[in-house]
Design a protein around this motif. Structure first.
Motif, PDB file in Angstrom:
ATOM      1  N   LEU A 250       0.826  -1.205   0.000  1.00  0.00           N
ATOM      2  CA  LEU A 250       0.000   0.000   0.000  1.00  0.00           C
ATOM      3  C   LEU A 250       0.859   1.252   0.000  1.00  0.00           C
ATOM      4  O   LEU A 250       0.580   2.206  -0.738  1.00  0.00           O
ATOM      5  N   GLN A 251       1.917   1.287   0.821  1.00  0.00           N
ATOM      6  CA  GLN A 251       2.716   2.518   0.851  1.00  0.00           C
ATOM      7  C   GLN A 251       3.493   2.711  -0.446  1.00  0.00           C
ATOM      8  O   GLN A 251       3.790   3.848  -0.837  1.00  0.00           O
ATOM      9  N   ARG A 252       3.782   1.619  -1.162  1.00  0.00           N
ATOM     10  CA  ARG A 252       4.365   1.771  -2.495  1.00  0.00           C
ATOM     11  C   ARG A 252       3.373   2.451  -3.442  1.00  0.00           C
ATOM     12  O   ARG A 252       3.758   3.300  -4.257  1.00  0.00           O
ATOM     13  N   GLN A 253       2.099   2.076  -3.344  1.00  0.00           N
ATOM     14  CA  GLN A 253       1.098   2.692  -4.216  1.00  0.00           C
ATOM     15  C   GLN A 253       0.902   4.163  -3.878  1.00  0.00           C
ATOM     16  O   GLN A 253       0.753   5.010  -4.762  1.00  0.00           O
ATOM     17  N   VAL A 254       0.911   4.482  -2.589  1.00  0.00           N
ATOM     18  CA  VAL A 254       0.794   5.879  -2.170  1.00  0.00           C
ATOM     19  C   VAL A 254       1.982   6.684  -2.699  1.00  0.00           C
ATOM     20  O   VAL A 254       1.814   7.775  -3.254  1.00  0.00           O
ATOM     21  N   ALA A 255       3.181   6.137  -2.536  1.00  0.00           N
ATOM     22  CA  ALA A 255       4.378   6.844  -3.000  1.00  0.00           C
ATOM     23  C   ALA A 255       4.365   7.039  -4.508  1.00  0.00           C
ATOM     24  O   ALA A 255       4.750   8.103  -5.020  1.00  0.00           O
TER      25      ALA A 255
END
Length: 368
Positions: free
Chosen positions: A342-347
């Motif tokens: 998820l944090q990869r997608q946010v970034a």
């Protein structure tokens, strides 16, 4: 002061939209750290998410069964934008609400804090939503009619709407790419909504004191088994408290699907504050004449969400003066695979990173 995207997004000396802000959170599993504390408790970061995620991605807002009759209307605040979907004779139509600021000439200071307020102008993009509105309550001169539709609803700014299975998704961007290919692949991989799974429970709203990203990763925690190349979904398997093996999908940004046996639990996430998330929960089953077991699924959701509450209290205060033992330390390691995805997608969306910077599958491909 209103949000000014042209001035950038900064907090505590950091450029929240820069690749450097996310650098530590993009490593491999076991090495990547959770996002910096500002990602969980900064109003500037919340505004940035509104700019880069909520107004760009396909956002789940509910199910078609919430508005079964022609003229029924489903309100939903997407980021800070009040929108609604109305069932029409020819299908579904999404529009921005007429009263974006609840009738206020400017957004009051108390509504600029990152928390949805309880306001009599229920269509305001800064206030809490009400449940679906039957067509009979949208008469010719009702408050609901003026707040949502106005006198000429055909003149309201429209939004894109798609239906996948029983789910309604909207996109506020002008020219979004369609989600059909990615959702078809998820349907092929997991079959959350087979043809007979059409019996729906009532909807229950649960709210937890945690940032939406932490709730999303906690509800879907398990062993990753597949993910979408376009970054729309990740599929996992986990064991429920009763020993049942369940499938869990996190459809970015705010849809969680949990399936076990002949039932699929739908959880639509909605940020109601920087550190609060509303979960709109309903269950689909196959047995005619009986209601799917909503209590059972809510009983599975609550303890998972409480882990998110604990994580929020830990991560959002990391490096703060009232946690002196963490001053000067890097954020903790990201131990949840779903959180790393998820944090990869946010970034990728906020820092506009190239695909090679985040293209590292988290699951173990059996063919590799």
């Amino acid at each position: 002061m209103l949000n000014r995207p042209d001035l950038g997004y900064f907090d505590d000396g950091s450029d929240l939209a820069s690749p450097g802000f996310f650098a530590g959170a993009l490593g491999e599993a076991g090495q990547a750290r959770v996002l910096p504390p500002a990602a969980y408790g900064s109003l500037a970061f919340s505004n940035l998410e509104d700019e880069a995620i909520w107004t760009r991605d396909w956002v789940s807002i509910g199910t078609v069964d919430s508005i079964p009759g022609t003229g029924d209307l489903l309100p939903f605040t997407v980021g800070t934008h009040g929108i609604h979907v109305q069932r029409m004779a020819e299908g579904f139509r999404a529009r921005f609400n007429k009263a974006q600021h609840g009738g206020c000439r400017l957004v009051p200071l108390q509504c600029q804090t990152g928390a949805k307020t309880r306001c009599s102008f229920t269509s305001c993009g800064h206030s809490r939503d009400r449940a679906a509105i039957p067509a009979g309550e949208l008469g010719s001169d009702t408050p609901e009619m003026h707040q949502y539709l106005g006198l000429r609803p055909e003149r309201l700014l429209g939004a894109h709407v798609r239906v996948w299975g029983p789910l309604i998704l909207v996109n506020l961007d002008m020219f979004p790419a369609g989600p059909e290919a990615s959702l078809y692949a998820l349907d092929h991989a997991a079959r959350f909504f087979p043809p007979r799974r059409t019996v729906r429970s009532a909807e229950r709203w649960l709210e937890f004191a945690a940032n939406w990203k932490l709730v999303a990763q906690s509800l879907t925690a398990g062993v990753p088994v597949d993910e979408d190349e376009a970054g729309l979904w990740q599929l996992s398997e986990s064991v429920l408290d009763d020993g049942t093996v369940a499938r869990a999908a996190l459809v970015f940004p705010n849809l969680v699907l949990l399936s076990a046996g002949n039932e699929t639990c739908v959880v639509v996430l909605q940020p109601t504050a920087l550190g609060r998330t509303l979960c709109r929960v309903s269950v689909y089953g196959e047995a005619e004449g009986t209601s799917p077991d909503l209590d059972r699924w809510c009983g599975q959701i609550a303890p998972r969400a409480e882990r998110a509450v604990a994580d929020h209290a830990n991560f959002s205060r990391w490096g703060a003066s009232h946690r002196p033992e963490t001053l000067g330390l890097a954020p903790p390691l990201q131990t949840v695979p779903q959180g790393l995805w998820l944090q990869r997608q946010v970034a990728a969306r906020i820092a506009r990173l190239p695909s090679e910077a985040i293209d590292q599958p988290i699951y173990q491909n059996p063919g590799s």
